[in-house]
Motif scaffolding. Structure first.
Motif, PDB file in Angstrom:
ATOM      1  N   GLU A   1     -16.989   7.054   6.637  1.00 47.36           N
ATOM      2  CA  GLU A   1     -16.198   7.316   7.837  1.00 47.36           C
ATOM      3  C   GLU A   1     -14.939   6.450   7.876  1.00 47.36           C
ATOM      4  OE1 GLU A   1     -19.669   8.634  11.041  1.00 47.36           O
ATOM      5  OE2 GLU A   1     -19.300   6.513  10.627  1.00 47.36           O
ATOM      6  N   LYS A   2     -15.073   5.199   7.459  1.00 45.94           N
ATOM      7  CA  LYS A   2     -13.894   4.336   7.401  1.00 45.94           C
ATOM      8  C   LYS A   2     -12.851   4.910   6.444  1.00 45.94           C
ATOM      9  CE  LYS A   2     -16.014  -0.146   8.506  1.00 45.94           C
ATOM     10  NZ  LYS A   2     -16.337  -1.498   7.986  1.00 45.94           N
ATOM     11  N   LYS A   3     -13.310   5.373   5.289  1.00 42.61           N
ATOM     12  CA  LYS A   3     -12.393   5.969   4.315  1.00 42.61           C
ATOM     13  C   LYS A   3     -11.708   7.196   4.898  1.00 42.61           C
ATOM     14  CE  LYS A   3     -12.318   8.118  -0.274  1.00 42.61           C
ATOM     15  NZ  LYS A   3     -13.119   8.428  -1.484  1.00 42.61           N
ATOM     16  N   GLU A   4     -12.484   8.030   5.585  1.00 47.10           N
ATOM     17  CA  GLU A   4     -11.912   9.242   6.188  1.00 47.10           C
ATOM     18  C   GLU A   4     -10.889   8.896   7.257  1.00 47.10           C
ATOM     19  OE1 GLU A   4     -13.414  13.286   8.547  1.00 47.10           O
ATOM     20  OE2 GLU A   4     -14.891  11.889   7.701  1.00 47.10           O
ATOM     21  N   TYR A   5     -11.209   7.886   8.070  1.00 46.97           N
ATOM     22  CA  TYR A   5     -10.278   7.512   9.133  1.00 46.97           C
ATOM     23  C   TYR A   5      -8.991   6.908   8.568  1.00 46.97           C
ATOM     24  CZ  TYR A   5      -8.171   5.363  13.194  1.00 46.97           C
ATOM     25  OH  TYR A   5      -7.266   5.007  14.173  1.00 46.97           O
ATOM     26  N   VAL A   6      -9.119   5.983   7.626  1.00 43.85           N
ATOM     27  CA  VAL A   6      -7.937   5.356   7.044  1.00 43.85           C
ATOM     28  C   VAL A   6      -7.064   6.399   6.358  1.00 43.85           C
ATOM     29  CG1 VAL A   6      -7.148   3.810   5.203  1.00 43.85           C
ATOM     30  CG2 VAL A   6      -8.903   3.047   6.803  1.00 43.85           C
ATOM     31  N   THR A   7      -7.682   7.332   5.656  1.00 42.00           N
ATOM     32  CA  THR A   7      -6.915   8.398   5.010  1.00 42.00           C
ATOM     33  C   THR A   7      -6.165   9.218   6.040  1.00 42.00           C
ATOM     34  OG1 THR A   7      -8.521   8.540   3.194  1.00 42.00           O
ATOM     35  CG2 THR A   7      -7.056  10.411   3.492  1.00 42.00           C
TER      36      THR A   7
ATOM     37  N   LEU B   1      -9.298   6.393  -2.339  1.00 45.46           N
ATOM     38  CA  LEU B   1      -9.357   5.005  -1.911  1.00 45.46           C
ATOM     39  C   LEU B   1     -10.729   4.399  -2.193  1.00 45.46           C
ATOM     40  CD1 LEU B   1      -7.634   5.320   1.580  1.00 45.46           C
ATOM     41  CD2 LEU B   1      -6.611   4.401  -0.492  1.00 45.46           C
ATOM     42  N   THR B   2     -10.720   3.215  -2.738  1.00 44.79           N
ATOM     43  CA  THR B   2     -11.965   2.487  -2.937  1.00 44.79           C
ATOM     44  C   THR B   2     -12.338   1.795  -1.634  1.00 44.79           C
ATOM     45  OG1 THR B   2     -10.863   0.422  -3.584  1.00 44.79           O
ATOM     46  CG2 THR B   2     -11.298   2.044  -5.326  1.00 44.79           C
ATOM     47  N   PRO B   3     -13.596   1.406  -1.479  1.00 41.95           N
ATOM     48  CA  PRO B   3     -13.981   0.672  -0.272  1.00 41.95           C
ATOM     49  C   PRO B   3     -13.151  -0.592  -0.080  1.00 41.95           C
ATOM     50  CG  PRO B   3     -15.933   1.434  -1.424  1.00 41.95           C
ATOM     51  CD  PRO B   3     -14.764   1.745  -2.320  1.00 41.95           C
ATOM     52  N   GLU B   4     -12.804  -1.260  -1.174  1.00 44.55           N
ATOM     53  CA  GLU B   4     -11.988  -2.469  -1.072  1.00 44.55           C
ATOM     54  C   GLU B   4     -10.599  -2.153  -0.535  1.00 44.55           C
ATOM     55  OE1 GLU B   4     -13.716  -1.549  -3.745  1.00 44.55           O
ATOM     56  OE2 GLU B   4     -15.372  -3.006  -3.569  1.00 44.55           O
ATOM     57  N   GLN B   5     -10.010  -1.047  -1.024  1.00 44.07           N
ATOM     58  CA  GLN B   5      -8.682  -0.649  -0.542  1.00 44.07           C
ATOM     59  C   GLN B   5      -8.730  -0.275   0.933  1.00 44.07           C
ATOM     60  OE1 GLN B   5      -8.081   2.374  -3.584  1.00 44.07           O
ATOM     61  NE2 GLN B   5      -6.260   1.287  -4.321  1.00 44.07           N
ATOM     62  N   VAL B   6      -9.791   0.408   1.332  1.00 41.92           N
ATOM     63  CA  VAL B   6      -9.953   0.787   2.736  1.00 41.92           C
ATOM     64  C   VAL B   6      -9.995  -0.463   3.611  1.00 41.92           C
ATOM     65  CG1 VAL B   6     -11.536   1.789   4.425  1.00 41.92           C
ATOM     66  CG2 VAL B   6     -11.084   2.993   2.278  1.00 41.92           C
ATOM     67  N   GLU B   7     -10.807  -1.432   3.222  1.00 42.17           N
ATOM     68  CA  GLU B   7     -10.927  -2.662   4.001  1.00 42.17           C
ATOM     69  C   GLU B   7      -9.601  -3.425   4.037  1.00 42.17           C
ATOM     70  OE1 GLU B   7     -13.275  -3.556   5.935  1.00 42.17           O
ATOM     71  OE2 GLU B   7     -14.711  -1.994   5.356  1.00 42.17           O
ATOM     72  N   THR B   8      -8.857  -3.395   2.918  1.00 43.63           N
ATOM     73  CA  THR B   8      -7.559  -4.073   2.876  1.00 43.63           C
ATOM     74  C   THR B   8      -6.585  -3.436   3.860  1.00 43.63           C
ATOM     75  OG1 THR B   8      -7.849  -4.711   0.560  1.00 43.63           O
ATOM     76  CG2 THR B   8      -5.594  -4.688   1.412  1.00 43.63           C
ATOM     77  N   ILE B   9      -6.552  -2.116   3.906  1.00 44.44           N
ATOM     78  CA  ILE B   9      -5.655  -1.406   4.825  1.00 44.44           C
ATOM     79  C   ILE B   9      -6.048  -1.709   6.270  1.00 44.44           C
ATOM     80  CG2 ILE B   9      -4.911   0.870   5.639  1.00 44.44           C
ATOM     81  CD1 ILE B   9      -5.289   1.846   2.725  1.00 44.44           C
TER      82      ILE B   9
ATOM     83  N   MET C   1       0.820  -1.218   0.000  1.00 42.28           N
ATOM     84  CA  MET C   1       0.000   0.000   0.000  1.00 42.28           C
ATOM     85  C   MET C   1       0.852   1.266   0.000  1.00 42.28           C
ATOM     86  SD  MET C   1      -3.102  -0.781  -0.219  1.00 42.28           S
ATOM     87  CE  MET C   1      -4.084  -2.264  -0.174  1.00 42.28           C
ATOM     88  N   ALA C   2       2.022   1.204  -0.615  1.00 41.74           N
ATOM     89  CA  ALA C   2       2.928   2.345  -0.607  1.00 41.74           C
ATOM     90  C   ALA C   2       2.319   3.558  -1.274  1.00 41.74           C
ATOM     91  CB  ALA C   2       4.238   1.969  -1.302  1.00 41.74           C
ATOM     92  N   ASP C   3       1.513   3.321  -2.350  1.00 37.87           N
ATOM     93  CA  ASP C   3       0.925   4.456  -3.058  1.00 37.87           C
ATOM     94  C   ASP C   3       0.004   5.251  -2.148  1.00 37.87           C
ATOM     95  OD1 ASP C   3       0.582   2.750  -6.252  1.00 37.87           O
ATOM     96  OD2 ASP C   3       2.275   3.829  -5.337  1.00 37.87           O
ATOM     97  N   GLU C   4      -0.768   4.548  -1.293  1.00 36.90           N
ATOM     98  CA  GLU C   4      -1.679   5.244  -0.395  1.00 36.90           C
ATOM     99  C   GLU C   4      -0.912   6.101   0.601  1.00 36.90           C
ATOM    100  OE1 GLU C   4      -3.868   1.482  -1.595  1.00 36.90           O
ATOM    101  OE2 GLU C   4      -1.828   2.183  -1.300  1.00 36.90           O
ATOM    102  N   VAL C   5       0.244   5.618   1.053  1.00 38.89           N
ATOM    103  CA  VAL C   5       1.025   6.367   2.027  1.00 38.89           C
ATOM    104  C   VAL C   5       1.654   7.586   1.383  1.00 38.89           C
ATOM    105  CG1 VAL C   5       2.992   6.275   3.587  1.00 38.89           C
ATOM    106  CG2 VAL C   5       1.488   4.300   3.376  1.00 38.89           C
ATOM    107  N   ASN C   6       2.118   7.448   0.173  1.00 38.47           N
ATOM    108  CA  ASN C   6       2.885   8.518  -0.466  1.00 38.47           C
ATOM    109  C   ASN C   6       2.025   9.540  -1.172  1.00 38.47           C
ATOM    110  OD1 ASN C   6       5.350   7.447   0.331  1.00 38.47           O
ATOM    111  ND2 ASN C   6       5.377   6.023  -1.390  1.00 38.47           N
ATOM    112  N   ASN C   7       0.720   9.276  -1.341  1.00 39.01           N
ATOM    113  CA  ASN C   7      -0.134  10.223  -2.041  1.00 39.01           C
ATOM    114  C   ASN C   7      -1.441  10.377  -1.288  1.00 39.01           C
ATOM    115  OD1 ASN C   7      -1.577  11.803  -3.775  1.00 39.01           O
ATOM    116  ND2 ASN C   7      -1.451  10.427  -5.531  1.00 39.01           N
ATOM    117  N   ARG C   8      -1.536  11.414  -0.477  1.00 38.19           N
ATOM    118  CA  ARG C   8      -2.708  11.586   0.371  1.00 38.19           C
ATOM    119  C   ARG C   8      -3.960  11.893  -0.430  1.00 38.19           C
ATOM    120  NH1 ARG C   8      -4.379  16.831   1.598  1.00 38.19           N
ATOM    121  NH2 ARG C   8      -5.173  16.142   3.621  1.00 38.19           N
ATOM    122  N   ARG C   9      -3.819  12.298  -1.707  1.00 37.87           N
ATOM    123  CA  ARG C   9      -4.963  12.647  -2.523  1.00 37.87           C
ATOM    124  C   ARG C   9      -5.573  11.442  -3.229  1.00 37.87           C
ATOM    125  NH1 ARG C   9      -7.104  17.323  -0.824  1.00 37.87           N
ATOM    126  NH2 ARG C   9      -5.519  18.910  -0.548  1.00 37.87           N
ATOM    127  N   ILE C  10      -4.992  10.268  -3.074  1.00 37.30           N
ATOM    128  CA  ILE C  10      -5.517   9.090  -3.740  1.00 37.30           C
ATOM    129  C   ILE C  10      -6.956   8.840  -3.295  1.00 37.30           C
ATOM    130  CG2 ILE C  10      -4.746   7.397  -2.028  1.00 37.30           C
ATOM    131  CD1 ILE C  10      -4.051   5.579  -4.433  1.00 37.30           C
TER     132      ILE C  10
END
Length: 319
Positions: free
Chosen positions: A241-247, A12-20, A1-10
Motif C-alpha cells: 500500500e505504501k508503494k501504491e500511495y507513493v507511486t 520502486l523498492t521498499p527502500e526507495q518508498v521509505e526514502t521518498i 528522486m528525479a527518476d521516480e518522478v519522470n518515469n511512473r513505470r519504475i
C-alpha cells in the motif's frame, strides 16, 4: 528522486518508498488523492466513516442512512458496444438508494454532463425485467467534492450546492435525483471565518487539512473523526500500500506539472481560437504526453476529461 518522478513505470523498492516518504515528510495520506479517497471512504473496513460522511451531507434528502453496500465502481455499458462507466465510489443504502461519491482534483470540461450519465446509468441499472410499473427504479444521489471552482457557480461565494429538478414555480419537483457539489477551494478561502462545530465544515476541514491537525485537537473531536485521522496515517499502510500511495503521489505531481504547462499553451490558443477549443486542444496534448509515458487509456480519460473514444482516436491518429 528525479527518476521516480519522470518515469511512473519504475518499480520502486521498499527502500526507495521509505526514502521518498522520509524526504517528503509524508505522515498522512492525502484524502483528496485517488488512492486516499478510495481507501478511506470506499472500503468495507471504513464504511462506518463513509456512512457518517453521507449522513452529514445527504440525509436531508436520503433520510438517515444506517448501512451501505459498496457496488463495483466499474459498470459495463447498458448495451453491447456502449461506453463503460467508472465511478470513484458507488454504494447502495439499506433502502436501495444509489449514491455516487466523486472527487475531482482538476477541472473537467464536461463533468456535469458526465455526472448526468452516471445518474442515468445507476437509475436504469436498478430496473428489473418485468417491472412494468417501474417500482424498482432506485433514487440516485451524488456527492461530488471539487478541488477547483466550477464554472457553473462562477462569481458565487457559497461552496456547498444542492441541485434538484424544479418546476416553473421554482418548487422542488422531485427528490429522487439530487446532485450535491462541494467546492473545496471556496471552503479553504473562507476557513478562518467558518464554525468548525458545524458537521459539514468539520468534515471538509478533515478532508483538506488532516495533515495540519494536532493529536490534541483530534482528541476533542467525536470518535468518527478520530478514526478517520488514524486511518490517514501512512504508518498504518502495509508495504504494498505504501508503494501504491507513493507511486500515485509521484504520478499526480508529474501530471499536475504537465497540466500547468499545457494550460499556458491552452490560454494562448484560447485567445486565438476561442476558450473552448483552446482547452480541448490542451487536453489532447496532455493526453498524448501521458500516453507516450505509458499511462493507461482509462487513467488518461479520468484525468483529462476526454472520452475513451477520443483517446482511442488520438492513438489511432499517431500510429
Amino acid at each position: 528522486m528525479a527518476d521516480e518522478v519522470n518515469n511512473r513505470r519504475i518499480d520502486l523498492t521498499p527502500e526507495q518508498v521509505e526514502t521518498i516518504i522520509t524526504e517528503r515528510g509524508l505522515v498522512f495520506i492525502d484524502p483528496l488523492s485517488d488512492f486516499g479517497f478510495k481507501r478511506l471512504l470506499g472500503m468495507e473496513r471504513t464504511k462506518d466513516i463513509t456512512v457518517h460522511l453521507l449522513n452529514t451531507f445527504m440525509s436531508d434528502d436520503t433520510g438517515v442512512i444506517s448501512d451501505i453496500t459498496f457496488i463495483s465502481s466499474e459498470q459495463v455499458g447498458l448495451l453491447p458496444g456502449k461506453k463503460k462507466v467508472r465511478l470513484d465510489i458507488h454504494c447502495k443504502t439499506q433502502n436501495g438508494d444509489h449514491i455516487i461519491i466523486e472527487m475531482q482534483r482538476e477541472r473537467q470540461l464536461f463533468f456535469v454532463r458526465r455526472l448526468r450519465a452516471y445518474h442515468s446509468h445507476s437509475t436504469i441499472s436498478g430496473v428489473k425485467i418485468g417491472d412494468t410499473v417501474y417500482a424498482t427504479v432506485p433514487k440516485v444521489f451524488s456527492l461530488s467534492f471539487m478541488e477547483k471552482d466550477m464554472p457553473e457557480f462562477k462569481g458565487k461565494s457559497r461552496f456547498l450546492w444542492k441541485i434538484y429538478p424544479k418546476d416553473d414555480d421554482n418548487e422542488i419537483f422531485s427528490k429522487e435525483n439530487v446532485w450535491c457539489f462541494v467546492e473545496l477551494c471556496k471552503f479553504a478561502a473562507q476557513l478562518e471565518t467558518l464554525d468548525l462545530t458545524n458537521e459539514k465544515n468539520l468534515w471538509l476541514y478533515m478532508l483538506t487539512h488532516v495533515a495540519d491537525i494536532s493529536e490534541d485537537e483530534v482528541l476533542r473531536m467525536d470518535p468518527v473523526y478520530q478514526r478517520f485521522y488514524e486511518e490517514c496515517r501512512i504508518s498504518n499502510l502495509n508495504e504494498m500500500e505504501k508503494k501504491e500511495y507513493v507511486t500515485s503521489v509521484l504520478e499526480y505531481d508529474d501530471v499536475r506539472e504537465s497540466m500547468m504547462c499545457e494550460r499556458e499553451v491552452g490560454r494562448e490558443e484560447g485567445r486565438e481560437e476561442g476558450l473552448l477549443q483552446g482547452e480541448v486542444n490542451t487536453k489532447r496534448q496532455l493526453a498524448l504526453k501521458m500516453l507516450a509515458k505509458d499511462f493507461a487509456p482509462d487513467l488518461v480519460a479520468e484525468i483529462t476529461g476526454l472520452t475513451e473514444e477520443e483517446i482511442c482516436a488520438l492513438v489511432a491518429h499517431t500510429d
